[in-house]
Motif scaffolding. Structure first.
Motif, short mmCIF file in Angstrom:
data_model
loop_
_atom_site.label_atom_id
_atom_site.label_comp_id
_atom_site.label_asym_id
_atom_site.label_seq_id
_atom_site.Cartn_x
_atom_site.Cartn_y
_atom_site.Cartn_z
N TYR A 130 0.87 -1.19 0.00
CA TYR A 130 0.00 0.00 0.00
C TYR A 130 0.90 1.23 0.00
O TYR A 130 1.57 1.53 0.98
CB TYR A 130 -0.90 -0.01 1.23
N SER A 131 0.91 1.94 -1.13
CA SER A 131 1.79 3.08 -1.31
C SER A 131 1.06 4.40 -1.08
O SER A 131 -0.03 4.62 -1.62
CB SER A 131 2.37 3.08 -2.73
N ASN A 140 0.31 5.84 -14.02
CA ASN A 140 0.70 7.23 -13.90
C ASN A 140 0.73 7.74 -12.47
O ASN A 140 1.33 8.78 -12.19
CB ASN A 140 -0.25 8.11 -14.74
N ASN A 141 0.09 7.01 -11.57
CA ASN A 141 0.06 7.40 -10.17
C ASN A 141 0.36 6.18 -9.32
O ASN A 141 -0.38 5.20 -9.34
CB ASN A 141 -1.30 7.99 -9.80
N SER A 142 1.46 6.23 -8.57
CA SER A 142 1.92 5.04 -7.85
C SER A 142 1.33 4.91 -6.45
O SER A 142 1.78 4.07 -5.67
CB SER A 142 3.45 5.03 -7.75
N THR A 143 0.32 5.71 -6.10
CA THR A 143 -0.33 5.54 -4.81
C THR A 143 -1.41 4.45 -4.92
O THR A 143 -1.87 4.10 -6.01
CB THR A 143 -0.98 6.84 -4.33
N GLN A 182 -8.50 -1.59 2.88
CA GLN A 182 -8.99 -0.23 2.69
C GLN A 182 -9.81 0.23 3.90
O GLN A 182 -9.72 1.40 4.31
CB GLN A 182 -9.81 -0.13 1.41
N ALA A 183 -10.58 -0.67 4.47
CA ALA A 183 -11.32 -0.32 5.68
C ALA A 183 -10.36 0.00 6.83
O ALA A 183 -10.59 0.94 7.61
CB ALA A 183 -12.25 -1.47 6.07
N PHE A 184 -9.29 -0.76 6.93
CA PHE A 184 -8.26 -0.53 7.94
C PHE A 184 -7.64 0.86 7.76
O PHE A 184 -7.52 1.64 8.72
CB PHE A 184 -7.20 -1.62 7.80
N THR A 212 -10.15 3.69 8.72
CA THR A 212 -10.25 3.90 10.17
C THR A 212 -9.08 4.73 10.68
O THR A 212 -9.25 5.59 11.57
CB THR A 212 -10.28 2.55 10.90
N LEU A 213 -7.90 4.52 10.10
CA LEU A 213 -6.72 5.28 10.52
C LEU A 213 -6.62 6.65 9.86
O LEU A 213 -5.71 7.42 10.18
CB LEU A 213 -5.45 4.47 10.18
N GLY A 214 -7.51 6.94 8.94
CA GLY A 214 -7.51 8.25 8.29
C GLY A 214 -6.41 8.46 7.28
O GLY A 214 -6.04 9.59 6.97
N ARG A 215 -5.89 7.38 6.69
CA ARG A 215 -4.81 7.51 5.72
C ARG A 215 -5.12 6.79 4.42
O ARG A 215 -4.24 6.45 3.64
CB ARG A 215 -3.49 7.00 6.33
N GLN A 216 -6.41 6.56 4.16
CA GLN A 216 -6.82 5.85 2.96
C GLN A 216 -6.63 6.70 1.70
O GLN A 216 -6.64 7.93 1.77
CB GLN A 216 -8.29 5.42 3.07
N LEU A 217 -6.44 6.02 0.57
CA LEU A 217 -6.35 6.68 -0.73
C LEU A 217 -7.38 6.06 -1.67
O LEU A 217 -7.80 4.94 -1.47
CB LEU A 217 -4.95 6.51 -1.31
#
Length: 272
Positions: free
Chosen positions: A132-133, A180-183, A262-264, A267-272
């Motif tokens: 997960y980038s 084009n986007n590595s996230t 993604q749910a994890f 919850t941590l507020g760092r999802q993309l």
């Protein structure tokens, strides 16, 4: 490309989340990694319950949730949170920045040794890597994770090279695609000698159906670089918010894995 609706994501996760309470495997990790924040504790617990509910927990050999904000907490394997090399704890080397969002390598000398050796733990034609980038960055042969045994066998993820291409290798072959986007969340999965698939978030984005013959890979998988005969190379600079190593995943299992991870992250507020 196979896509999945956000409504399916929410519906599937809400059913599983209701059963999340006091999982002993989650608690073992929380204790070992000294996680004291209630939100982080809840996120870990729900992640474990979700993975078990989806029947993919047993397919995992190493899970690195990168939670807790320190090198100490980030090193632990959620699947086996003992503070030993045999439990596949990460040994961080070089310049890393550890924070609440994850583990960020400096791209010049940083790598993390998982101590997980494919020839010992993984089966040929049946394994996966995930990453997960949180960073969108271009680089020539910057490996987010991997190891290689000469030309015989390789396990690796490259998210974005100088041509904006991603390339995933499990055993042999390559599932490649324009990126084009590595996230985002990436999974490389091989389930047969003629089936290698690459997933980004909730989509199947590339396949390789070439029939391969690979030898075993005796070099442990690194995060943040490629392990070439027990020496780091091709350093990366993408922040890792989650990584895993395990058995091969089907399309349905890859989707469920994304849903849980993604749910994890949400919850941590760092999802993309």
């Amino acid at each position: 490309m196979i896509g999945y609706s956000i409504s399916l994501f929410n519906a599937a996760h809400s059913i599983l989340a209701r059963s999340a309470s006091g999982d002993p495997d989650a608690q073992a990790f929380i204790t070992a990694a000294a996680i004291t924040d209630p939100t982080q504790q809840a996120a870990i617990n729900t992640l474990v319950v979700d993975l078990k509910g989806y029947s993919i927990w047993t397919k995992m050999h190493a899970l690195y949730p990168m939670v807790g904000g320190s090198a100490f907490s980030h090193k632990f394997n959620l699947k086996n949170p003992l503070d030993t090399n045999g439990a596949f704890r990460i040994s961080f080397n070089g310049g890393w920045t550890h924070s609440s969002t994850g583990a960020l390598p400096n791209g010049t000398n940083a790598y993390g040794d998982t101590r997980l050796i494919p020839s010992t733990i993984l089966s040929l034609n049946n394994s996966h890597l995930s990453f997960y980038s949180l960073t969108n960055a271009t680089g020539s042969k910057n490996f987010s994770m991997g190891s290689v045994n000469g030309l015989s066998s390789q396990h690796s993820i490259v998210l974005k090279n100088q041509s904006n291409n991603a390339a995933f290798v499990i055993d042999k072959g390559s599932a490649s695609f324009v990126n084009n986007n590595s996230t985002g969340f990436y999974i490389a999965s091989r389930t047969a000698n003629n089936s290698l698939k690459a997933y980004k978030n909730n989509s199947l984005v590339a396949t390789d159906t070439t029939t391969i013959t690979a030898l075993s890979n005796p070099f442990s998988i690194y995060i943040g670089a490629l392990n070439v005969s027990n020496s780091p190379a091709s350093y990366d600079l993408k922040e890792c918010a989650f990584a895993s190593i395990g058995d091969g995943l089907t399309d349905a299992e890859a989707l469920n894995f994304y849903t849980a991870v993604q749910a994890f992250q949400t919850t941590l507020g760092r999802q993309l």
